[in-house]
Design an enzyme around this catalytic site. Structure first.
Site, PDB file in Angstrom:
ATOM      1  CG  HIS A 447      -0.233  -0.051   2.535  1.00 14.69           C
ATOM      2  ND1 HIS A 447       0.313   1.054   3.139  1.00 14.69           N
ATOM      3  CD2 HIS A 447       0.000  -1.104   3.383  1.00 14.69           C
ATOM      4  CE1 HIS A 447       0.857   0.716   4.297  1.00 14.69           C
ATOM      5  NE2 HIS A 447       0.683  -0.599   4.467  1.00 14.69           N
ATOM      6  CB  CYS A 463       1.424  -3.847   5.157  1.00 18.95           C
ATOM      7  SG  CYS A 463      -0.118  -4.567   5.751  1.00 18.95           S
TER       8      CYS A 463
END
Length: 488
Positions: A447, A463
């Site tokens: 992301h 992440c």
């Protein structure tokens, strides 16, 4: 009687002859030593002495043999040396073997001018107009160029330096960016004066930032080897991007190869910098006054938009916000029509991605095509010791642009004192930025970020975090099913 007259005549003639012989001695004597009772300086030894000037401008005469101070002459009692030299020039003409005394400011100026004349940096006026002791006799540096590129030299035989080469600006090639027209010198008048709405720039912002380094970063970005933010500074992100650039292009470019970098820029889209005209839409936003740290406060906002025009433009042009301000210290970013200097990063990568490697050790994400050739590389923040990223091989499950974010302290990390599930609105300043590439492992994905300058330098909550523009570029060339392998 006649003998007496003859004797007196001979005596008178002898006196006259003695006076004639003594006359030259009286004329020369003042040059070497004047009588003490007349206020002169009596020089000992062989008449050799040194002259110095103290802080008050006094002329100090020192015997060269003994080192004894012979006399101190205040400025108003000295001979006018300038007048004497001018008189010598008028009577004797130019002297080839001239002497220069570096303790005399006038001699130092004459020596400097003579050196510049020999180097061809100063054109000597006609002899009848030449006054080396005039107030403007020495030009240690040539006059600054005028607006038309010429120099203020009134002599027709003077050679004018070549005018600076005009760089042809190339338009930025991204659908979301309007083409940038070349900026003529006269267009700079559109820049606003220093008024209350100007951008405040911290003096330390440009410390260490170099445009040649920024040009290298632009070149790397054009080839798909992202350096992260373009900030004009060397660092680990630039080193990784340069290695990826050489792998993508098959070249062996070095960061110090200025000629090679410039040639590659010309081949890949032109100059590294371009001009951009701030539009009314840029100035209008919408913007938020600030972005709160607490997730419960974030959840109360309608959108986590940019906080300023500079933040929005910096992200659009892949730049560090502070570097954008440093490049345009007098620009009023809130004023439509203001012309600013930005980087010309070129086209985005468009080749489809077949596989991705998330390298935890290098803090880099690398994308490969079906043949296994590297086509893109991005600096990344991949997990942390507290919340490590996944291991092994996973696959892309879905892609969302401008997503909201669901905060669940029961599954993920805990932020502050927030114990409830929260829905954070979308926007570039959201926890996952403007892009979410979900993996088949729940709650994990690739992301964006609200802090692009920290990519590759901080940790994440497990992440894979990229800059918003790198995540958006990857989202356009990746598809569900593409494998993502995590390596150490």
């Amino acid at each position: 009687m006649f003998r007496t007259i003859f004797t007196l005549s001979a005596l008178a003639a002898g006196l006259l002859s003695s006076s004639a012989v003594a006359a030259p001695t009286e004329d020369i004597a003042p040059r070497s030593a004047r009588a003490a009772d007349a206020g002169g300086v009596l020089v000992a030894q062989n008449g050799d002495f040194d002259v110095y000037y103290d802080a008050r401008g006094n002329r100090v005469i020192v015997d060269a043999e003994t080192g004894k101070v012979l006399a101190i002459q205040p400025p108003q009692t000295r001979f006018d040396r300038r007048a004497l030299r001018q008189e010598r020039l008028r009577n004797l003409g130019p002297v080839e073997d001239d002497r220069y005394y570096l303790d005399d400011p006038e001699d130092t100026a004459r020596l400097r001018r003579r050196q510049l004349e020999e180097e061809g940096l100063i054109v000597v006026p006609p002899v009848d107009e030449y006054d080396p002791y005039s107030d403007n006799s020495v030009e240690a540096f040539p006059e600054a160029p005028r607006d038309d590129g010429s120099y203020g030299n009134n002599y027709p035989e003077a050679q004018q330096p070549a005018k600076p080469r005009t760089v042809k600006r190339q338009p930025l090639n991204e659908a979301s960016i309007e083409p940038v027209e070349p900026t003529a010198p006269g267009d700079q008048a559109a820049l606003p004066p220093k008024i209350g709405g100007e951008t405040a720039v911290d003096p330390s912002l440009s410390l260490g930032a170099r445009q040649d380094v920024a040009a290298l970063q632009v070149l790397l970005d054009r080839a798909g080897a992202s350096p992260g933010v373009v900030d004009g500074r060397f660092g680990s992100n630039v080193d990784k991007a340069l290695a990826a650039y050489n792998e993508i292009t098959g070249r062996n470019l070095r960061s110090t190869d200025v000629v090679g970098i410039q040639a590659a820029l010309e081949q890949s889209g032109g100059d590294a910098f371009a001009s951009y005209n701030i539009t009314p839409e840029d100035a209008a936003g919408p913007y938020v006054a600030s972005v709160p740290e607490d997730y419960s406060q974030k959840a109360q906002l309608d959108r986590l938009s940019y906080t300023s025009v500079t933040e929005a433009l910096a992200e659009r042009f892949h730049m560090d916000e502070n570097y954008l301000k440093a490049l345009n210290p007098e620009a009023n970013f809130n004023r439509p029509g203001t012309i600013i200097k930005v980087v010309n990063f070129g086209r985005l990568v468009a080749k489809p991605v077949a596989s991705i490697i998330a390298d935890k050790g290098k803090k880099q994400v690398r994308a490969y095509d079906a043949s296994g050739k590297l086509i893109a590389a991005y600096p990344a923040t991949i997990g942390s010791a507290d919340t490590p990223s996944p291991t092994g091989t996973h696959a892309v499950s879905r892609i969302a642009l401008d997503p909201n974010y669901t905060y669940n302290p029961n599954i993920n990390f805990k932020q502050g004192e927030n114990n409830k599930i929260l829905t954070i609105p979308p926007g570039p300043n959201g926890p996952v930025g403007s892009v979410w590439i979900a993996l088949d492992k729940p709650t994990y994905g690739i992301h964006g970020t609200p802090d692009p300058s920290k990519i590759g330098k901080t940790e994440s909550h497990g992440c894979v975090r990229l800059t918003n523009w790198d995540a958006r570029e990857l989202a356009k060339i990746v598809s569900p099913g593409v494998t993502v392998e995590f390596i150490d």
